[in-house]
Design a protein around this motif. Sequence first.
Motif, PDB file in Angstrom:
ATOM      1  N   LYS A  42      43.516  -6.035  57.315  1.00  0.00           N
ATOM      2  CA  LYS A  42      42.939  -5.337  58.461  1.00  0.00           C
ATOM      3  C   LYS A  42      43.834  -4.206  58.976  1.00  0.00           C
ATOM      4  O   LYS A  42      43.343  -3.215  59.498  1.00  0.00           O
ATOM      5  CB  LYS A  42      42.691  -6.313  59.616  1.00  0.00           C
ATOM      6  N   THR A  43      45.154  -4.371  58.848  1.00  0.00           N
ATOM      7  CA  THR A  43      46.101  -3.403  59.417  1.00  0.00           C
ATOM      8  C   THR A  43      46.985  -2.830  58.314  1.00  0.00           C
ATOM      9  O   THR A  43      47.673  -3.573  57.610  1.00  0.00           O
ATOM     10  CB  THR A  43      46.972  -4.066  60.507  1.00  0.00           C
ATOM     11  N   ILE A  44      46.947  -1.514  58.193  1.00  0.00           N
ATOM     12  CA  ILE A  44      47.699  -0.809  57.156  1.00  0.00           C
ATOM     13  C   ILE A  44      48.711   0.112  57.817  1.00  0.00           C
ATOM     14  O   ILE A  44      48.398   0.793  58.798  1.00  0.00           O
ATOM     15  CB  ILE A  44      46.754   0.002  56.248  1.00  0.00           C
ATOM     16  N   GLY A  45      49.922   0.124  57.279  1.00  0.00           N
ATOM     17  CA  GLY A  45      50.963   1.024  57.755  1.00  0.00           C
ATOM     18  C   GLY A  45      51.142   2.196  56.813  1.00  0.00           C
ATOM     19  O   GLY A  45      50.956   2.061  55.605  1.00  0.00           O
ATOM     20  N   ILE A  46      51.492   3.325  57.381  1.00  0.00           N
ATOM     21  CA  ILE A  46      51.842   4.500  56.586  1.00  0.00           C
ATOM     22  C   ILE A  46      53.254   4.900  56.979  1.00  0.00           C
ATOM     23  O   ILE A  46      53.514   5.243  58.135  1.00  0.00           O
ATOM     24  CB  ILE A  46      50.888   5.685  56.842  1.00  0.00           C
ATOM     25  N   ALA A  47      54.181   4.839  56.031  1.00  0.00           N
ATOM     26  CA  ALA A  47      55.563   5.292  56.231  1.00  0.00           C
ATOM     27  C   ALA A  47      55.702   6.580  55.443  1.00  0.00           C
ATOM     28  O   ALA A  47      55.538   6.587  54.225  1.00  0.00           O
ATOM     29  CB  ALA A  47      56.552   4.246  55.739  1.00  0.00           C
ATOM     30  N   HIS A  48      55.994   7.673  56.149  1.00  0.00           N
ATOM     31  CA  HIS A  48      55.996   8.957  55.464  1.00  0.00           C
ATOM     32  C   HIS A  48      57.161   9.831  55.900  1.00  0.00           C
ATOM     33  O   HIS A  48      57.757   9.646  56.953  1.00  0.00           O
ATOM     34  CB  HIS A  48      54.669   9.690  55.706  1.00  0.00           C
ATOM     35  N   CYS A  49      57.454  10.794  55.041  1.00  0.00           N
ATOM     36  CA  CYS A  49      58.414  11.844  55.336  1.00  0.00           C
ATOM     37  C   CYS A  49      57.737  12.847  56.266  1.00  0.00           C
ATOM     38  O   CYS A  49      56.517  13.060  56.187  1.00  0.00           O
ATOM     39  CB  CYS A  49      58.812  12.525  54.030  1.00  0.00           C
ATOM     40  N   THR A  50      58.519  13.473  57.134  1.00  0.00           N
ATOM     41  CA  THR A  50      57.949  14.478  58.036  1.00  0.00           C
ATOM     42  C   THR A  50      57.341  15.658  57.271  1.00  0.00           C
ATOM     43  O   THR A  50      56.467  16.336  57.791  1.00  0.00           O
ATOM     44  CB  THR A  50      59.010  15.005  59.030  1.00  0.00           C
ATOM     45  N   THR A  51      57.760  15.863  56.040  1.00  0.00           N
ATOM     46  CA  THR A  51      57.172  16.908  55.201  1.00  0.00           C
ATOM     47  C   THR A  51      55.675  16.685  55.031  1.00  0.00           C
ATOM     48  O   THR A  51      54.922  17.638  54.809  1.00  0.00           O
ATOM     49  CB  THR A  51      57.852  16.914  53.808  1.00  0.00           C
ATOM     50  N   PHE A  52      55.249  15.424  55.127  1.00  0.00           N
ATOM     51  CA  PHE A  52      53.856  15.068  54.868  1.00  0.00           C
ATOM     52  C   PHE A  52      53.117  14.606  56.121  1.00  0.00           C
ATOM     53  O   PHE A  52      52.200  13.795  56.039  1.00  0.00           O
ATOM     54  CB  PHE A  52      53.802  14.002  53.772  1.00  0.00           C
ATOM     55  N   ASN A  53      53.488  15.152  57.278  1.00  0.00           N
ATOM     56  CA  ASN A  53      52.796  14.785  58.519  1.00  0.00           C
ATOM     57  C   ASN A  53      51.287  15.029  58.427  1.00  0.00           C
ATOM     58  O   ASN A  53      50.490  14.179  58.812  1.00  0.00           O
ATOM     59  CB  ASN A  53      53.366  15.553  59.715  1.00  0.00           C
ATOM     60  N   LYS A  54      50.915  16.191  57.923  1.00  0.00           N
ATOM     61  CA  LYS A  54      49.496  16.555  57.827  1.00  0.00           C
ATOM     62  C   LYS A  54      48.744  15.595  56.901  1.00  0.00           C
ATOM     63  O   LYS A  54      47.676  15.082  57.240  1.00  0.00           O
ATOM     64  CB  LYS A  54      49.363  17.990  57.330  1.00  0.00           C
ATOM     65  N   GLU A  55      49.323  15.335  55.732  1.00  0.00           N
ATOM     66  CA  GLU A  55      48.661  14.458  54.763  1.00  0.00           C
ATOM     67  C   GLU A  55      48.588  13.015  55.277  1.00  0.00           C
ATOM     68  O   GLU A  55      47.588  12.323  55.052  1.00  0.00           O
ATOM     69  CB  GLU A  55      49.395  14.509  53.421  1.00  0.00           C
ATOM     70  N   ALA A  56      49.629  12.566  55.973  1.00  0.00           N
ATOM     71  CA  ALA A  56      49.616  11.214  56.533  1.00  0.00           C
ATOM     72  C   ALA A  56      48.526  11.081  57.591  1.00  0.00           C
ATOM     73  O   ALA A  56      47.841  10.057  57.672  1.00  0.00           O
ATOM     74  CB  ALA A  56      50.984  10.866  57.116  1.00  0.00           C
ATOM     75  N   LYS A  57      48.355  12.119  58.386  1.00  0.00           N
ATOM     76  CA  LYS A  57      47.291  12.114  59.403  1.00  0.00           C
ATOM     77  C   LYS A  57      45.919  12.057  58.728  1.00  0.00           C
ATOM     78  O   LYS A  57      45.022  11.336  59.167  1.00  0.00           O
ATOM     79  CB  LYS A  57      47.410  13.348  60.287  1.00  0.00           C
TER      80      LYS A  57
END
Length: 155
Positions: A42-57
Amino acid sequence: MDDKDLYSRKDISIMKSAADTLNRNNDRIQEIIEYAKISNIKTIGIAHCTTFNKEAKQLRTLLEIEGFTVEQVNCKLGKIPFSDLVPNYKGITCNPAGQAHYLEEKNTELNIMMGLCLGHDMIFNAKSKALVTPLLVKDRKLNHHSIKKLNSSDF
């Protein structure tokens, strides 16, 4: 030791769920979505580099449309001065252990890694209590397409 003794029941369950969701017509994101659904996540986390803020969003939006609760955290969590960890280093360090801890506190059941630096990805994987799957591997030279090197004659 027999190879099958290397796997716990949980390991086998993970492998079975992944196999049950295989579909040649699905991209990696759809595979993750199908895996999470069949695994009742039910709950998914996204851990990302700031380089990929747009893609993570964008990923967060896709997952939320599919009905998941999504927790997202970038690598500069806590804005830790690098010199706090390593004397004479400048700037703000990434915080992969902090990312894993943050997502643990949010009770994520599956974490997606997006573009964490080499080493930081290892720490995140080691510290994450939830399962981790990579979506994007950082490769500065090849614009995050590391397979290009293996498919070329440049080595």
